[in-house]
Design a protein around this motif. Sequence first.
Motif, mmCIF file in Angstrom:
data_model
loop_
_atom_site.group_PDB
_atom_site.id
_atom_site.type_symbol
_atom_site.label_atom_id
_atom_site.label_comp_id
_atom_site.label_asym_id
_atom_site.label_seq_id
_atom_site.Cartn_x
_atom_site.Cartn_y
_atom_site.Cartn_z
ATOM 1 N N UNK A 40 2.850 -37.025 -1.338
ATOM 2 C CA UNK A 40 2.590 -36.155 -2.482
ATOM 3 C C UNK A 40 3.557 -34.971 -2.493
ATOM 4 N N UNK A 41 3.819 -34.402 -1.331
ATOM 5 C CA UNK A 41 4.775 -33.296 -1.231
ATOM 6 C C UNK A 41 6.156 -33.776 -1.678
ATOM 7 N N UNK A 42 6.573 -34.953 -1.237
ATOM 8 C CA UNK A 42 7.863 -35.496 -1.647
ATOM 9 C C UNK A 42 7.936 -35.625 -3.173
ATOM 10 N N UNK A 43 6.883 -36.149 -3.741
ATOM 11 C CA UNK A 43 6.829 -36.319 -5.193
ATOM 12 C C UNK A 43 6.957 -34.981 -5.915
ATOM 13 N N UNK A 44 6.213 -33.989 -5.448
ATOM 14 C CA UNK A 44 6.247 -32.663 -6.077
ATOM 15 C C UNK A 44 7.596 -31.974 -5.891
ATOM 16 N N UNK A 45 8.206 -32.165 -4.728
ATOM 17 C CA UNK A 45 9.524 -31.569 -4.498
ATOM 18 C C UNK A 45 10.567 -32.179 -5.424
ATOM 19 N N UNK A 53 6.308 -23.502 -0.503
ATOM 20 C CA UNK A 53 5.024 -23.046 0.040
ATOM 21 C C UNK A 53 3.869 -23.390 -0.899
ATOM 22 N N UNK A 54 4.095 -23.298 -2.200
ATOM 23 C CA UNK A 54 3.051 -23.635 -3.169
ATOM 24 C C UNK A 54 2.779 -25.136 -3.180
ATOM 25 N N UNK A 55 3.832 -25.924 -3.064
ATOM 26 C CA UNK A 55 3.682 -27.380 -3.003
ATOM 27 C C UNK A 55 2.819 -27.759 -1.799
ATOM 28 N N UNK A 56 3.103 -27.139 -0.667
ATOM 29 C CA UNK A 56 2.346 -27.435 0.555
ATOM 30 C C UNK A 56 0.871 -27.067 0.368
ATOM 31 N N UNK A 57 0.612 -25.886 -0.148
ATOM 32 C CA UNK A 57 -0.773 -25.451 -0.363
ATOM 33 C C UNK A 57 -1.504 -26.366 -1.337
ATOM 34 N N UNK A 58 -0.800 -26.840 -2.362
ATOM 35 C CA UNK A 58 -1.418 -27.716 -3.357
ATOM 36 C C UNK A 58 -1.770 -29.094 -2.810
ATOM 37 N N UNK A 60 -3.171 -29.398 0.214
ATOM 38 C CA UNK A 60 -4.287 -29.235 1.138
ATOM 39 C C UNK A 60 -3.986 -28.604 2.478
ATOM 40 N N UNK A 61 -2.779 -28.116 2.683
ATOM 41 C CA UNK A 61 -2.450 -27.478 3.959
ATOM 42 C C UNK A 61 -2.457 -25.974 3.811
ATOM 43 N N UNK A 62 -3.153 -25.315 4.675
ATOM 44 C CA UNK A 62 -3.169 -23.853 4.713
ATOM 45 C C UNK A 62 -2.078 -23.325 5.641
ATOM 46 N N UNK A 63 -1.803 -24.067 6.709
ATOM 47 C CA UNK A 63 -0.820 -23.652 7.697
ATOM 48 C C UNK A 63 0.553 -24.209 7.297
ATOM 49 N N UNK A 64 1.316 -23.402 6.590
ATOM 50 C CA UNK A 64 2.591 -23.834 6.036
ATOM 51 C C UNK A 64 3.594 -24.162 7.141
ATOM 52 N N UNK A 65 3.660 -23.344 8.177
ATOM 53 C CA UNK A 65 4.630 -23.597 9.248
ATOM 54 C C UNK A 65 4.326 -24.909 9.964
ATOM 55 N N UNK A 66 3.047 -25.239 10.125
ATOM 56 C CA UNK A 66 2.673 -26.522 10.732
ATOM 57 C C UNK A 66 3.189 -27.677 9.878
#
Length: 85
Positions: A40-45, A53-58, A60-66
Amino acid sequence: ASLKEISMILNQPNYKISKLLKEFTGKNFRELLIERRVEKVKELLKNTDYPISEVIKNTGYENISYFYKLFKKKNNISLKEYREN
């Protein structure tokens, strides 16, 4: 969805759902969920201009660095490099 939600919908215990997933896919629920989120992140990117950072949060991940580390480990490329390519 969570494993608990799926097991409630199917009226089956968590362990049974986990066992069936592993049997049919070779992966456990967590591995499948991570795989789906990375896709999903790949698709959004590729298809949006949202900040990484917004893509990651969207997804379901809160810990962006992880997630940065997880993405690089799974794809051998950073999120920034992926978006640029």
